[in-house]
Design an enzyme around this catalytic site. Structure first.
Site, mmCIF file in Angstrom:
data_model
loop_
_atom_site.group_PDB
_atom_site.id
_atom_site.type_symbol
_atom_site.label_atom_id
_atom_site.label_comp_id
_atom_site.label_asym_id
_atom_site.label_seq_id
_atom_site.Cartn_x
_atom_site.Cartn_y
_atom_site.Cartn_z
ATOM 1 N N HIS A 213 0.803 -1.234 0.000
ATOM 2 C CA HIS A 213 0.000 0.000 0.000
ATOM 3 C C HIS A 213 0.833 1.280 0.000
ATOM 4 O O HIS A 213 0.289 2.368 -0.082
ATOM 5 C CB HIS A 213 -0.957 0.016 1.202
ATOM 6 C CG HIS A 213 -0.276 0.324 2.509
ATOM 7 N ND1 HIS A 213 0.423 -0.624 3.206
ATOM 8 C CD2 HIS A 213 -0.165 1.469 3.219
ATOM 9 C CE1 HIS A 213 0.929 -0.077 4.301
ATOM 10 N NE2 HIS A 213 0.592 1.197 4.332
HETATM 11 C C1 UD1 Z 1 -2.026 5.399 6.319
HETATM 12 C C2 UD1 Z 1 -0.688 5.794 6.959
HETATM 13 C C3 UD1 Z 1 0.308 4.658 6.779
HETATM 14 C C4 UD1 Z 1 -0.253 3.336 7.274
HETATM 15 C C5 UD1 Z 1 -1.573 3.069 6.570
HETATM 16 C C6 UD1 Z 1 -2.202 1.771 7.001
HETATM 17 C C7 UD1 Z 1 -0.096 8.193 6.863
HETATM 18 C C8 UD1 Z 1 0.753 9.193 6.191
HETATM 19 N N1 UD1 Z 1 -0.117 6.973 6.300
HETATM 20 O O1 UD1 Z 1 -1.819 5.271 4.925
HETATM 21 O O2 UD1 Z 1 1.485 4.960 7.508
HETATM 22 O O3 UD1 Z 1 0.666 2.302 6.998
HETATM 23 O O4 UD1 Z 1 -2.446 4.164 6.867
HETATM 24 O O5 UD1 Z 1 -3.356 1.519 6.261
HETATM 25 O O6 UD1 Z 1 -0.703 8.504 7.867
HETATM 26 N N2 UD1 Z 1 -9.175 5.341 2.231
HETATM 27 C C9 UD1 Z 1 -10.364 4.668 2.223
HETATM 28 N N3 UD1 Z 1 -10.982 4.415 3.416
HETATM 29 C C10 UD1 Z 1 -10.454 4.811 4.599
HETATM 30 C C11 UD1 Z 1 -9.234 5.508 4.592
HETATM 31 C C12 UD1 Z 1 -8.608 5.757 3.412
HETATM 32 O O7 UD1 Z 1 -10.879 4.290 1.188
HETATM 33 O O8 UD1 Z 1 -11.059 4.515 5.655
HETATM 34 C C13 UD1 Z 1 -8.504 5.613 0.953
HETATM 35 C C14 UD1 Z 1 -8.734 7.016 0.501
HETATM 36 O O9 UD1 Z 1 -8.868 7.028 -0.873
HETATM 37 C C15 UD1 Z 1 -7.458 7.733 0.885
HETATM 38 C C16 UD1 Z 1 -6.434 6.631 0.736
HETATM 39 O O10 UD1 Z 1 -7.104 5.434 1.111
HETATM 40 O O11 UD1 Z 1 -7.214 8.823 0.082
HETATM 41 C C17 UD1 Z 1 -5.231 6.824 1.601
HETATM 42 O O12 UD1 Z 1 -5.616 6.993 2.970
HETATM 43 P P1 UD1 Z 1 -4.661 7.783 3.983
HETATM 44 O O13 UD1 Z 1 -5.236 7.777 5.348
HETATM 45 O O14 UD1 Z 1 -4.283 9.099 3.399
HETATM 46 O O15 UD1 Z 1 -3.318 6.939 3.983
HETATM 47 P P2 UD1 Z 1 -3.037 5.361 3.897
HETATM 48 O O16 UD1 Z 1 -2.500 5.068 2.545
HETATM 49 O O17 UD1 Z 1 -4.189 4.553 4.382
#
Ligand code: UD1
Length: 373
Positions: A213
């Site tokens: 991821h």
């Molecule tokens: C975040 C953490 C990462 C961790 C990971 C575990 C940061 C910078 N990154 O990354 O260190 O390893 O979580 O999963 O804090 N999304 C959904 N549903 C949700 C949340 C997110 O669909 O409940 C999608 C959205 O499109 C979002 C993308 O995932 O834009 C990324 O989510 P984000 O919280 O920005 O970072 P992660 O890649 O999940």
């Protein structure tokens, strides 16, 4: 007696398994009141809600509902909303004495900034980890959080050295061990008793588990494509289970990789798994391919070979003592790592000191004792 009102922060998936044992450990201290704050960085049922049930963790007392967004946006929303929580608590005559944060996600850093600016001290669990790669958002979060937190609770000796190198005093840091492993040890028997493998038609030690991821691996077709090609080829010899993070799912679709993944019969695509299903899968797999931080540590404790799809790691002990090997974003290195596992020549590892299931008790003791002083 200790008198401590503690705001405990969770935001994203990897935070929940770290906070669950901490909340329990503080229950042993009369006079310590924990208030669980969920920033809402992760909000999907399967990235967030499911963990509260499975980890037997109480629901958040306060939710900030910040949701997804660009880094600045998400971080700013957490700072703004958490600052308000802290100020309201003080106005109501129930101020927080300390904030407890875990890990390295945006919510960790943002809540730390809000608290310290209001003069509220912060304890950081999993302090001192450094990949020395400032292109990783988590590395920036780690550096900034540790720079302003006053209690640095560290999971391995390399973390202590990193903090010393950054000029932290000895009395700011304590080696407490790995709190995520507390949860693993508690729930491993339950996870293995479940029917996860049966449901998926798998047999123990006869499949590999894949998670990807990180932006560096999944955000461009050039980085994601070759990794997927190796996995597809491997799945003809060894079935692979791939629980797919929402971010990765979006990229696979955007880059037009869905068709070739769907055509790979040995590659089982799942949505993000809950904790117990995931632990059942990881603990009984033959090999793990991942870019997750937590999974590098879990595979080391479980003694399962782990091919880490990153050029560096903030958890070097999983390579020097554990079962992990860094294969970068390099399809050839991934391929040869998988071949070593399949022909039985892959290394074995050992479990690092203090990754023993009791880190939360040590942390609660340190935090409670500090409050008495
Ligand atoms: C975040 C953490 C990462 C961790 C990971 C575990 C940061 C910078 N990154 O990354 O260190 O390893 O979580 O999963 O804090 N999304 C959904 N549903 C949700 C949340 C997110 O669909 O409940 C999608 C959205 O499109 C979002 C993308 O995932 O834009 C990324 O989510 P984000 O919280 O920005 O970072 P992660 O890649 O999940």
């Amino acid at each position: 007696m200790t008198n401590l009102r503690l705001a405990c922060i969770v935001g994203a998936r990897p935070n929940f398994m770290k906070m669950a044992p901490l909340l329990k450990a503080f229950e042993a201290y009369e006079g310590v009141e924990t208030v669980l704050v969920h920033t809402g960085q992760h909000y999907d049922k399967n990235l967030s809600d499911v963990f509260f049930d499975e980890l037997d963790m109480r629901r958040p007392d306060i939710t900030l509902e910040v949701g997804s967004g660009k880094h600045g946006q998400q971080t700013a929303r957490v700072i703004e909303r958490f600052e308000e929580v802290l100020e309201n608590a003080a106005d109501e005559g129930k101020p927080f004495d300390r904030v407890l944060v875990v890990g390295d996600v945006n919510s960790t850093m943002a809540t730390t900034i809000a608290a310290v600016k209001l003069g509220i001290p912060v304890a950081h669990v999993e302090a001192g980890l450094r990949s020395f790669d400032r292109t990783m958002p988590e590395e920036i979060n780690r550096i900034l959080t540790d720079a302003i937190a006053d209690m640095l609770l560290v999971s391995d000796p390399a973390g202590m050295d990193n903090l010393r190198d950054e000029g932290h005093a000895e009395n700011e840091m304590v080696l407490v061990g790995n709190v995520m492993i507390d949860t693993l040890k508690r729930l491993l028997p339950k996870a293995r008793r479940g029917d996860t493998l049966e449901r998926l038609g798998l047999q123990g030690d006869c499949y590999g588990l894949v998670t990807l991821h990180r932006p560096a691996n999944v955000d461009t077709a050039e980085s994601l494509g070759p990794l997927l090609d190796v996995l597809i080829a491997t799945s003809e010899k060894l079935p692979l289970v791939f629980p797919i993070h929402p971010r990765t799912k979006q990229r696979i679709e955007r880059f037009g990789f869905s068709e070739k993944l769907d055509a790979a019969k040995g590659l089982l695509q799942l949505g993000p798994a809950g904790y117990l299903d995931f632990l059942a899968l990881s603990s009984q797999s033959k090999v793990i391919v991942t870019d997750s931080g937590g999974l590098q540590e879990e595979s080391t404790v479980l003694g399962i070979p782990c091919l880490t799809a990153r050029p560096n790691t903030e958890r070097p002990i999983t390579v020097t003592e554990g079962t992990s090997t860094l294969v970068g974003n390099n399809a050839d290195m991934l391929r040869s790592g998988l071949a070593a596992v399949l022909d039985g020549t892959y290394k074995t590892g050992k479990c690092p000191k203090l990754w023993d299931g009791h880190a939360a008790e040590r942390i609660a003791k340190v935090v409670a004792e500090r409050a008495e002083k």
